[in-house]
Design a protein around this motif. Structure first.
Motif, PDB file in Angstrom:
ATOM      1  N   ASP A 194       0.788  -1.236   0.000  1.00 26.91           N
ATOM      2  CA  ASP A 194       0.000   0.000   0.000  1.00 26.91           C
ATOM      3  C   ASP A 194       0.818   1.284   0.000  1.00 26.91           C
ATOM      4  OD1 ASP A 194       0.976  -0.516   2.536  1.00 26.91           O
ATOM      5  OD2 ASP A 194      -0.769   0.325   3.553  1.00 26.91           O
ATOM      6  N   ARG A 195       2.144   1.174   0.082  1.00 24.94           N
ATOM      7  CA  ARG A 195       2.964   2.385   0.144  1.00 24.94           C
ATOM      8  C   ARG A 195       4.414   2.071  -0.212  1.00 24.94           C
ATOM      9  NH1 ARG A 195       2.193   0.173   4.885  1.00 24.94           N
ATOM     10  NH2 ARG A 195       3.765   0.101   6.501  1.00 24.94           N
ATOM     11  N   VAL A 196       5.130   3.133  -0.549  1.00 29.81           N
ATOM     12  CA  VAL A 196       6.569   3.045  -0.764  1.00 29.81           C
ATOM     13  C   VAL A 196       7.228   3.816   0.372  1.00 29.81           C
ATOM     14  CG1 VAL A 196       8.501   3.690  -2.251  1.00 29.81           C
ATOM     15  CG2 VAL A 196       6.370   2.846  -3.258  1.00 29.81           C
ATOM     16  N   VAL A 197       8.196   3.178   1.013  1.00 30.11           N
ATOM     17  CA  VAL A 197       8.923   3.826   2.096  1.00 30.11           C
ATOM     18  C   VAL A 197      10.336   4.138   1.594  1.00 30.11           C
ATOM     19  CG1 VAL A 197       9.833   3.555   4.431  1.00 30.11           C
ATOM     20  CG2 VAL A 197       7.602   2.610   3.850  1.00 30.11           C
ATOM     21  N   TRP A 198      10.725   5.408   1.698  1.00 29.47           N
ATOM     22  CA  TRP A 198      12.099   5.819   1.425  1.00 29.47           C
ATOM     23  C   TRP A 198      12.825   5.843   2.760  1.00 29.47           C
ATOM     24  CZ3 TRP A 198      14.870   6.285  -2.864  1.00 29.47           C
ATOM     25  CH2 TRP A 198      14.178   6.262  -4.081  1.00 29.47           C
ATOM     26  N   LEU A 199      13.812   4.981   2.908  1.00 28.00           N
ATOM     27  CA  LEU A 199      14.576   4.863   4.153  1.00 28.00           C
ATOM     28  C   LEU A 199      15.905   5.586   4.020  1.00 28.00           C
ATOM     29  CD1 LEU A 199      13.533   1.284   4.373  1.00 28.00           C
ATOM     30  CD2 LEU A 199      13.678   2.581   6.469  1.00 28.00           C
ATOM     31  N   ASP A 200      16.187   6.435   4.975  1.00 28.40           N
ATOM     32  CA  ASP A 200      17.442   7.178   5.038  1.00 28.40           C
ATOM     33  C   ASP A 200      18.124   6.736   6.333  1.00 28.40           C
ATOM     34  OD1 ASP A 200      19.462   9.045   4.691  1.00 28.40           O
ATOM     35  OD2 ASP A 200      18.080  10.667   4.190  1.00 28.40           O
ATOM     36  N   MET A 201      19.118   5.862   6.218  1.00 21.42           N
ATOM     37  CA  MET A 201      19.762   5.249   7.387  1.00 21.42           C
ATOM     38  C   MET A 201      21.092   5.916   7.691  1.00 21.42           C
ATOM     39  SD  MET A 201      19.473   3.014   9.697  1.00 21.42           S
ATOM     40  CE  MET A 201      20.484   2.139  10.888  1.00 21.42           C
ATOM     41  N   TRP A 202      21.313   6.190   8.984  1.00 22.80           N
ATOM     42  CA  TRP A 202      22.496   6.902   9.454  1.00 22.80           C
ATOM     43  C   TRP A 202      23.218   6.076  10.507  1.00 22.80           C
ATOM     44  CZ3 TRP A 202      23.552  12.200   8.141  1.00 22.80           C
ATOM     45  CH2 TRP A 202      22.652  12.730   7.235  1.00 22.80           C
ATOM     46  N   ILE A 203      24.536   6.192  10.533  1.00 20.35           N
ATOM     47  CA  ILE A 203      25.355   5.650  11.621  1.00 20.35           C
ATOM     48  C   ILE A 203      25.570   6.803  12.604  1.00 20.35           C
ATOM     49  CG2 ILE A 203      27.583   4.676  12.305  1.00 20.35           C
ATOM     50  CD1 ILE A 203      26.013   2.749  10.584  1.00 20.35           C
ATOM     51  N   VAL A 204      25.082   6.630  13.822  1.00 22.47           N
ATOM     52  CA  VAL A 204      25.222   7.671  14.842  1.00 22.47           C
ATOM     53  C   VAL A 204      26.548   7.430  15.560  1.00 22.47           C
ATOM     54  CG1 VAL A 204      24.189   8.737  16.867  1.00 22.47           C
ATOM     55  CG2 VAL A 204      22.717   7.806  15.063  1.00 22.47           C
ATOM     56  N   SER A 205      27.497   8.314  15.300  1.00 22.63           N
ATOM     57  CA  SER A 205      28.850   8.123  15.828  1.00 22.63           C
ATOM     58  C   SER A 205      29.059   8.781  17.188  1.00 22.63           C
ATOM     59  CB  SER A 205      29.881   8.646  14.823  1.00 22.63           C
ATOM     60  OG  SER A 205      29.614   9.999  14.504  1.00 22.63           O
ATOM     61  N   ASP A 206      28.207   9.721  17.544  1.00 24.89           N
ATOM     62  CA  ASP A 206      28.347  10.406  18.837  1.00 24.89           C
ATOM     63  C   ASP A 206      26.950  10.749  19.341  1.00 24.89           C
ATOM     64  OD1 ASP A 206      29.302  11.739  21.072  1.00 24.89           O
ATOM     65  OD2 ASP A 206      29.986  13.497  19.960  1.00 24.89           O
ATOM     66  N   TRP A 207      26.619  10.240  20.538  1.00 22.40           N
ATOM     67  CA  TRP A 207      25.320  10.502  21.137  1.00 22.40           C
ATOM     68  C   TRP A 207      25.447  10.465  22.646  1.00 22.40           C
ATOM     69  CZ3 TRP A 207      23.236   6.241  23.778  1.00 22.40           C
ATOM     70  CH2 TRP A 207      23.804   4.997  23.467  1.00 22.40           C
ATOM     71  N   ARG A 208      24.501  11.126  23.303  1.00 21.62           N
ATOM     72  CA  ARG A 208      24.481  11.184  24.769  1.00 21.62           C
ATOM     73  C   ARG A 208      23.131  10.720  25.281  1.00 21.62           C
ATOM     74  NH1 ARG A 208      27.542  16.390  27.284  1.00 21.62           N
ATOM     75  NH2 ARG A 208      29.602  15.718  26.646  1.00 21.62           N
ATOM     76  N   GLY A 209      23.162  10.127  26.464  1.00 19.94           N
ATOM     77  CA  GLY A 209      21.934   9.702  27.119  1.00 19.94           C
ATOM     78  C   GLY A 209      21.833   8.192  27.165  1.00 19.94           C
TER      79      GLY A 209
END
Length: 130
Positions: A77-92
């Protein structure tokens, strides 16, 4: 067919495991696993959407990320455009703020999880990087 723009991120812990999230009850494909993220707002830049989504969904602050890949996946029923990222620096400390379960998985074992078909190219890329 409706097109949806989605952004997602791969967060790694100190042991090199990657975070996956279970789709909560009431959502399409509930119970299946995916990489954390969500829909972009109209006109929103992908990196900005990643920062917003991971803060809303996990309560973490993304400080740096680089794009891994962008591709489309067609559902009935839909097309999904996926934009995938590697998170190299994050807090929490990631928490399931939408009521979703979270799991840290070694990249080499991602193919053993019940991950959405749309995320399979990401699984292959992360396993190759490991």
């Amino acid at each position: 067919m409706k097109a949806i723009e989605v952004v997602a991120g791969a967060l790694y812990d100190a042991a090199g495991c990657v975070l996956i999230a279970q789709r909560p009850p009431g959502k399409a494909l509930a119970g299946r696993w995916e990489f954390p993220g969500g829909k972009l707002h109209p006109g929103e830049a992908p990196y900005d959407g990643l920062v917003r989504e991971l803060h809303e969904e996990l309560g973490v602050e993304v400080r740096a990320a680089e794009r891994l890949m962008r591709y489309s996946h067609a559902y009935a029923d839909r097309v999904v455009w996926l934009d995938m990222w590697i998170v190299s620096d994050w807090r929490g400390t990631p928490r399931g703020l939408d009521g979703q379960a979270l799991r840290w998985v070694p990249p080499a074992r991602l193919d053993e999880e019940d991950i959405l078909e749309a995320d399979r190219p990401i699984v292959a890329a992360l396993m190759q990087r490991a």
